[in-house]
Design a protein around this motif. Structure first.
Motif, PDB file in Angstrom:
ATOM      1  N   GLU A  98       0.794  -1.200  -0.076  1.00 20.04           N
ATOM      2  CA  GLU A  98       0.008  -0.139   0.113  1.00 20.04           C
ATOM      3  C   GLU A  98       0.881   1.218   0.053  1.00 20.04           C
ATOM      4  O   GLU A  98       0.507   2.198  -0.582  1.00 20.04           O
ATOM      5  CB  GLU A  98      -1.132  -0.125   1.268  1.00 20.04           C
ATOM      6  CG  GLU A  98      -1.739   1.154   1.279  1.00 20.04           C
ATOM      7  CD  GLU A  98      -2.665   1.444   0.133  1.00 20.04           C
ATOM      8  OE1 GLU A  98      -3.317   2.356  -0.017  1.00 20.04           O
ATOM      9  OE2 GLU A  98      -2.999   0.544  -0.568  1.00 20.04           O
ATOM     10  N   ALA A  99       2.102   1.316   0.716  1.00 19.62           N
ATOM     11  CA  ALA A  99       2.922   2.265   0.740  1.00 19.62           C
ATOM     12  C   ALA A  99       3.596   2.650  -0.487  1.00 19.62           C
ATOM     13  O   ALA A  99       3.617   3.648  -1.331  1.00 19.62           O
ATOM     14  CB  ALA A  99       3.855   2.049   1.872  1.00 19.62           C
ATOM     15  N   GLU A 100       3.911   1.607  -1.149  1.00 15.60           N
ATOM     16  CA  GLU A 100       4.472   1.802  -2.776  1.00 15.60           C
ATOM     17  C   GLU A 100       3.478   2.199  -3.520  1.00 15.60           C
ATOM     18  O   GLU A 100       3.553   3.086  -4.306  1.00 15.60           O
ATOM     19  CB  GLU A 100       5.101   0.428  -2.946  1.00 15.60           C
ATOM     20  CG  GLU A 100       6.006  -0.152  -2.400  1.00 15.60           C
ATOM     21  CD  GLU A 100       6.637  -1.346  -2.522  1.00 15.60           C
ATOM     22  OE1 GLU A 100       5.913  -2.213  -3.152  1.00 15.60           O
ATOM     23  OE2 GLU A 100       7.877  -1.811  -2.251  1.00 15.60           O
ATOM     24  N   ARG A 101       2.041   1.683  -3.540  1.00 12.87           N
ATOM     25  CA  ARG A 101       1.025   2.055  -4.323  1.00 12.87           C
ATOM     26  C   ARG A 101       0.708   3.594  -4.194  1.00 12.87           C
ATOM     27  O   ARG A 101       0.618   4.261  -5.186  1.00 12.87           O
ATOM     28  CB  ARG A 101      -0.109   1.250  -3.911  1.00 12.87           C
ATOM     29  CG  ARG A 101      -1.458   1.646  -4.833  1.00 12.87           C
ATOM     30  CD  ARG A 101      -2.757   1.204  -4.491  1.00 12.87           C
ATOM     31  NE  ARG A 101      -3.316   1.841  -3.362  1.00 12.87           N
ATOM     32  CZ  ARG A 101      -3.871   3.205  -3.313  1.00 12.87           C
ATOM     33  NH1 ARG A 101      -3.874   3.669  -4.492  1.00 12.87           N
ATOM     34  NH2 ARG A 101      -4.355   3.575  -2.161  1.00 12.87           N
ATOM     35  N   ARG A 102       0.847   4.071  -2.844  1.00 13.23           N
ATOM     36  CA  ARG A 102       0.453   5.493  -2.716  1.00 13.23           C
ATOM     37  C   ARG A 102       1.578   6.458  -2.998  1.00 13.23           C
ATOM     38  O   ARG A 102       1.496   7.477  -3.790  1.00 13.23           O
ATOM     39  CB  ARG A 102       0.295   5.625  -1.379  1.00 13.23           C
ATOM     40  CG  ARG A 102      -1.212   5.227  -1.065  1.00 13.23           C
ATOM     41  CD  ARG A 102      -1.391   5.260   0.742  1.00 13.23           C
ATOM     42  NE  ARG A 102      -2.928   4.791   0.955  1.00 13.23           N
ATOM     43  CZ  ARG A 102      -3.579   5.487   1.509  1.00 13.23           C
ATOM     44  NH1 ARG A 102      -3.408   6.435   2.069  1.00 13.23           N
ATOM     45  NH2 ARG A 102      -4.565   4.783   2.044  1.00 13.23           N
ATOM     46  N   LEU A 103       2.825   5.785  -3.171  1.00  9.05           N
ATOM     47  CA  LEU A 103       4.061   6.795  -3.379  1.00  9.05           C
ATOM     48  C   LEU A 103       4.184   6.601  -4.770  1.00  9.05           C
ATOM     49  O   LEU A 103       4.713   7.779  -5.582  1.00  9.05           O
ATOM     50  CB  LEU A 103       5.441   5.838  -3.010  1.00  9.05           C
ATOM     51  CG  LEU A 103       5.671   6.165  -1.545  1.00  9.05           C
ATOM     52  CD1 LEU A 103       6.796   5.219  -1.139  1.00  9.05           C
ATOM     53  CD2 LEU A 103       5.872   7.439  -1.282  1.00  9.05           C
ATOM     54  N   SER A 104       3.648   5.921  -5.795  1.00 12.47           N
ATOM     55  CA  SER A 104       3.515   5.701  -7.103  1.00 12.47           C
ATOM     56  C   SER A 104       2.387   6.690  -7.944  1.00 12.47           C
ATOM     57  O   SER A 104       2.432   7.008  -8.872  1.00 12.47           O
ATOM     58  CB  SER A 104       3.452   4.512  -7.600  1.00 12.47           C
ATOM     59  OG  SER A 104       1.967   3.816  -7.501  1.00 12.47           O
ATOM     60  N   VAL A 105       1.449   7.235  -6.935  1.00 17.13           N
ATOM     61  CA  VAL A 105       0.423   7.881  -7.500  1.00 17.13           C
ATOM     62  C   VAL A 105       0.938   9.500  -7.518  1.00 17.13           C
ATOM     63  O   VAL A 105       1.546   9.828  -6.846  1.00 17.13           O
ATOM     64  CB  VAL A 105      -0.785   8.087  -6.423  1.00 17.13           C
ATOM     65  CG1 VAL A 105      -1.792   9.188  -6.799  1.00 17.13           C
ATOM     66  CG2 VAL A 105      -1.436   6.721  -6.402  1.00 17.13           C
ATOM     67  N   SER A 106       0.731  10.114  -8.507  1.00 10.95           N
ATOM     68  CA  SER A 106       1.178  11.480  -9.147  1.00 10.95           C
ATOM     69  C   SER A 106       0.604  12.374  -7.981  1.00 10.95           C
ATOM     70  O   SER A 106      -0.691  12.241  -7.439  1.00 10.95           O
ATOM     71  CB  SER A 106       0.934  11.887 -10.469  1.00 10.95           C
ATOM     72  OG  SER A 106       1.219  10.947 -11.286  1.00 10.95           O
ATOM     73  N   VAL A 107       1.441  13.175  -7.354  1.00 11.80           N
ATOM     74  CA  VAL A 107       1.032  14.042  -6.433  1.00 11.80           C
ATOM     75  C   VAL A 107       0.559  15.494  -7.237  1.00 11.80           C
ATOM     76  O   VAL A 107       1.631  16.136  -7.853  1.00 11.80           O
ATOM     77  CB  VAL A 107       2.119  14.518  -5.242  1.00 11.80           C
ATOM     78  CG1 VAL A 107       1.499  15.439  -4.221  1.00 11.80           C
ATOM     79  CG2 VAL A 107       2.513  13.075  -4.540  1.00 11.80           C
TER      80      VAL A 107
END
Length: 119
Positions: A98-107
Motif C-alpha cells: 500500500e505504501a508503494e502504491r501511494r508513493l507511485s500516485v502522482s502528487v
C-alpha cells in the motif's frame, strides 16, 4: 478486530529461528545480521524475550547441553511461532504494498490562490 503488530525484537527473534534452532549468543549475532547491524540485542533483553516467547508457546527449547561447564539451550520455532511469523510477514507485506502504491500516485501540486489561500 485484528491483533496488534508484533514488536520488532519479537519479529527479529522469530525470524532468526525460522530456518534453524539457535542458542542465545547465535541469536544475538543473527539478529544483528538480519537488521544489517541496526539492532544489537542485549543479553538481558534477549533472555527476557525468550522467556516470554516460551510462555506464549511461540518457541520451544530444542536442545540443552553443557559447554565449558555452563548450560546452553538452543531454541526453535513451534508451529504456532511459525504461524505468527507468517501472519506478521503478510501484514508487513500488505502495508509495504500500500505504501508503494501511494508513493507511485502522482502528487498534484497545491497552488496558492491570490490572497494566500490554497486552490
Amino acid at each position: 478486530m485484528t491483533e496488534r503488530a508484533m514488536q520488532e525484537p519479537t519479529l527479529l527473534l522469530l525470524t532468526a529461528l525460522a530456518d534453524a534452532p539457535r542458542h542465545g549468543y547465535a541469536l544475538i549475532q543473527e539478529i544483528s545480521e538480519i537488521s544489517d547491524g541496526r539492532v544489537r540485542m542485549r543479553t538481558g533483553t534477549l533472555y527476557g524475550a525468550l522467556d516470554r516467547l516460551l510462555q506464549q508457546g511461540l518457541i520451544e527449547v530444542a536442545a540443552e547441553e553443557v559447554v565449558d561447564g555452563r548450560a546452553r539451550r538452543s531454541y526453535a520455532l513451534t508451529a504456532d511461532g511459525r504461524g505468527a511469523l507468517a501472519a506478521e510477514a503478510e501484514r508487513l507485506r500488505a502495508v509495504a504494498t500500500e505504501a508503494e502504491r501511494r508513493l507511485s500516485v502522482s502528487v498534484v501540486a497545491v497552488r496558492p490562490r491570490v490572497g494566500g489561500a490554497f486552490a
